[in-house]
Design a protein around this motif. Structure first.
Motif, PDB file in Angstrom:
ATOM      1  N   PRO A 170       0.788  -1.134   0.008  1.00  0.00           N
ATOM      2  CA  PRO A 170       0.017  -0.067   0.116  1.00  0.00           C
ATOM      3  C   PRO A 170       0.946   1.194   0.174  1.00  0.00           C
ATOM      4  N   LEU A 171       0.332   2.275  -0.700  1.00  0.00           N
ATOM      5  CA  LEU A 171       1.021   3.584  -0.770  1.00  0.00           C
ATOM      6  C   LEU A 171       1.381   4.206   0.604  1.00  0.00           C
ATOM      7  N   PHE A 172       0.623   4.082   1.659  1.00  0.00           N
ATOM      8  CA  PHE A 172       0.947   4.549   3.058  1.00  0.00           C
ATOM      9  C   PHE A 172       2.214   3.868   3.546  1.00  0.00           C
ATOM     10  N   GLU A 173       2.129   2.608   3.265  1.00  0.00           N
ATOM     11  CA  GLU A 173       3.211   1.726   3.825  1.00  0.00           C
ATOM     12  C   GLU A 173       4.393   2.024   3.046  1.00  0.00           C
ATOM     13  N   GLN A 174       4.532   2.231   1.823  1.00  0.00           N
ATOM     14  CA  GLN A 174       5.367   2.503   1.193  1.00  0.00           C
ATOM     15  C   GLN A 174       6.273   3.835   1.745  1.00  0.00           C
ATOM     16  N   LEU A 175       5.358   4.771   1.822  1.00  0.00           N
ATOM     17  CA  LEU A 175       5.757   6.144   2.629  1.00  0.00           C
ATOM     18  C   LEU A 175       6.398   6.001   3.842  1.00  0.00           C
ATOM     19  N   ARG A 176       5.825   5.123   4.830  1.00  0.00           N
ATOM     20  CA  ARG A 176       6.195   4.769   5.876  1.00  0.00           C
ATOM     21  C   ARG A 176       7.700   4.247   6.113  1.00  0.00           C
ATOM     22  N   LEU A 177       7.708   3.161   5.190  1.00  0.00           N
ATOM     23  CA  LEU A 177       8.910   2.507   4.918  1.00  0.00           C
ATOM     24  C   LEU A 177      10.145   3.631   4.725  1.00  0.00           C
ATOM     25  N   ASN A 178       9.623   4.475   3.703  1.00  0.00           N
ATOM     26  CA  ASN A 178      10.803   5.432   3.019  1.00  0.00           C
ATOM     27  C   ASN A 178      11.295   6.368   4.099  1.00  0.00           C
ATOM     28  N   ILE A 179      10.310   6.780   4.864  1.00  0.00           N
ATOM     29  CA  ILE A 179      10.676   7.779   6.043  1.00  0.00           C
ATOM     30  C   ILE A 179      11.366   7.001   6.988  1.00  0.00           C
ATOM     31  N   ILE A 180      11.220   5.707   7.552  1.00  0.00           N
ATOM     32  CA  ILE A 180      11.949   5.106   8.243  1.00  0.00           C
ATOM     33  C   ILE A 180      13.579   4.859   7.649  1.00  0.00           C
ATOM     34  N   GLU A 181      13.551   4.473   6.549  1.00  0.00           N
ATOM     35  CA  GLU A 181      14.941   4.089   5.811  1.00  0.00           C
ATOM     36  C   GLU A 181      15.782   5.698   6.033  1.00  0.00           C
ATOM     37  N   ARG A 182      14.945   6.559   5.540  1.00  0.00           N
ATOM     38  CA  ARG A 182      15.762   7.908   5.716  1.00  0.00           C
ATOM     39  C   ARG A 182      16.147   8.508   6.818  1.00  0.00           C
ATOM     40  N   ALA A 183      15.437   8.027   8.007  1.00  0.00           N
ATOM     41  CA  ALA A 183      15.696   8.348   9.271  1.00  0.00           C
ATOM     42  C   ALA A 183      16.901   7.629   9.713  1.00  0.00           C
ATOM     43  N   ASP A 184      16.780   6.224   9.402  1.00  0.00           N
ATOM     44  CA  ASP A 184      17.846   5.538   9.753  1.00  0.00           C
ATOM     45  C   ASP A 184      19.194   5.824   9.367  1.00  0.00           C
ATOM     46  N   ASP A 185      19.166   6.241   7.855  1.00  0.00           N
ATOM     47  CA  ASP A 185      20.431   6.354   7.370  1.00  0.00           C
ATOM     48  C   ASP A 185      20.850   7.936   7.384  1.00  0.00           C
ATOM     49  N   GLY A 186      19.918   8.670   8.248  1.00  0.00           N
ATOM     50  CA  GLY A 186      20.725   9.871   8.476  1.00  0.00           C
ATOM     51  C   GLY A 186      20.092  11.260   7.647  1.00  0.00           C
ATOM     52  N   SER A 187      19.521  10.637   6.543  1.00  0.00           N
ATOM     53  CA  SER A 187      19.173  11.670   5.766  1.00  0.00           C
ATOM     54  C   SER A 187      17.835  12.371   6.041  1.00  0.00           C
ATOM     55  N   LEU A 188      17.151  11.863   7.018  1.00  0.00           N
ATOM     56  CA  LEU A 188      16.118  12.803   7.705  1.00  0.00           C
ATOM     57  C   LEU A 188      16.621  12.563   9.189  1.00  0.00           C
ATOM     58  N   ALA A 189      17.342  13.748   9.511  1.00  0.00           N
ATOM     59  CA  ALA A 189      17.966  14.042  10.963  1.00  0.00           C
ATOM     60  C   ALA A 189      16.957  13.969  11.924  1.00  0.00           C
ATOM     61  N   PRO A 190      17.174  13.524  13.152  1.00  0.00           N
ATOM     62  CA  PRO A 190      16.198  14.083  14.465  1.00  0.00           C
ATOM     63  C   PRO A 190      16.084  15.624  14.292  1.00  0.00           C
ATOM     64  N   GLY A 191      14.656  15.856  14.512  1.00  0.00           N
ATOM     65  CA  GLY A 191      14.447  17.352  14.498  1.00  0.00           C
ATOM     66  C   GLY A 191      14.035  17.791  13.127  1.00  0.00           C
ATOM     67  N   THR A 192      14.332  17.278  11.946  1.00  0.00           N
ATOM     68  CA  THR A 192      13.873  17.643  10.803  1.00  0.00           C
ATOM     69  C   THR A 192      12.260  17.609  10.499  1.00  0.00           C
ATOM     70  N   ARG A 193      11.719  18.734  10.376  1.00  0.00           N
ATOM     71  CA  ARG A 193      10.105  18.965  10.091  1.00  0.00           C
ATOM     72  C   ARG A 193       9.843  18.231   8.748  1.00  0.00           C
ATOM     73  N   LEU A 194       8.918  17.415   8.809  1.00  0.00           N
ATOM     74  CA  LEU A 194       8.451  16.923   7.636  1.00  0.00           C
ATOM     75  C   LEU A 194       7.382  17.772   7.130  1.00  0.00           C
ATOM     76  N   PRO A 195       7.143  17.792   5.744  1.00  0.00           N
ATOM     77  CA  PRO A 195       6.137  18.613   5.021  1.00  0.00           C
ATOM     78  C   PRO A 195       4.563  18.362   5.746  1.00  0.00           C
ATOM     79  N   ALA A 196       3.940  19.355   5.711  1.00  0.00           N
ATOM     80  CA  ALA A 196       2.509  19.276   6.085  1.00  0.00           C
ATOM     81  C   ALA A 196       1.928  17.978   5.168  1.00  0.00           C
TER      82      ALA A 196
END
Length: 130
Positions: free
Chosen positions: A24-50
């Motif tokens: 499902p699309l929501f799951e793809q997005l969820r997994l992508n955000i987790i992956e990016r948080a894990d690899d540091g490309s979305l650092a702690p404190g990064t504000r996600l878009p609305a």
């Protein structure tokens, strides 16, 4: 800068959901955000878009993004701060260890030809046994 441009700036990488996938699309997005948080490309404190901005950027319905954010919040990956938006949470050592184990399992399941649904079934069965 338009809301769509702001969303693209806050969520770089050119990732787009795979509409042909059984995931499902929501799951793809969820997994992508987790992956990016894990690899540091979305650092702690990064504000996600609305929700609406990211939905427009990705070409998905707003409820798809809202569901992904809700599940990420329940898992402690992000925190929603009302009008201050949704931000990436700091990761802890236990989460990093589980994330590495999950990546290993996913790689093994894929190498054996298991579908996403089959891999989830195997994981759920193993979880229930222990």
């Amino acid at each position: 800068m338009s809301p769509v441009e702001a969303a693209a700036a806050a969520y770089p990488g050119g990732w787009k959901p795979n509409t042909g996938s059984s995931v499902p699309l929501f799951e793809q997005l969820r997994l992508n955000i987790i992956e990016r948080a894990d690899d540091g490309s979305l650092a702690p404190g990064t504000r996600l878009p609305a929700v609406r901005s990211l939905a427009a950027e990705l070409g998905v319905a707003p409820h798809t993004v809202a569901r992904a954010y809700k599940e990420l919040e329940a898992a402690g990956v992000v925190a929603t701060r009302g009008r201050n938006g949704t931000v990436v949470c700091p990761r802890d050592e236990a989460w990093d260890s589980l994330s590495a184990a999950a990546a290993d399992f996913a790689a093994a399941a894929r190498a054996q030809g298991a579908s996403f649904a089959e891999a989830v079934q195997l994981l759920a069965a193993a979880y229930d046994r222990h």
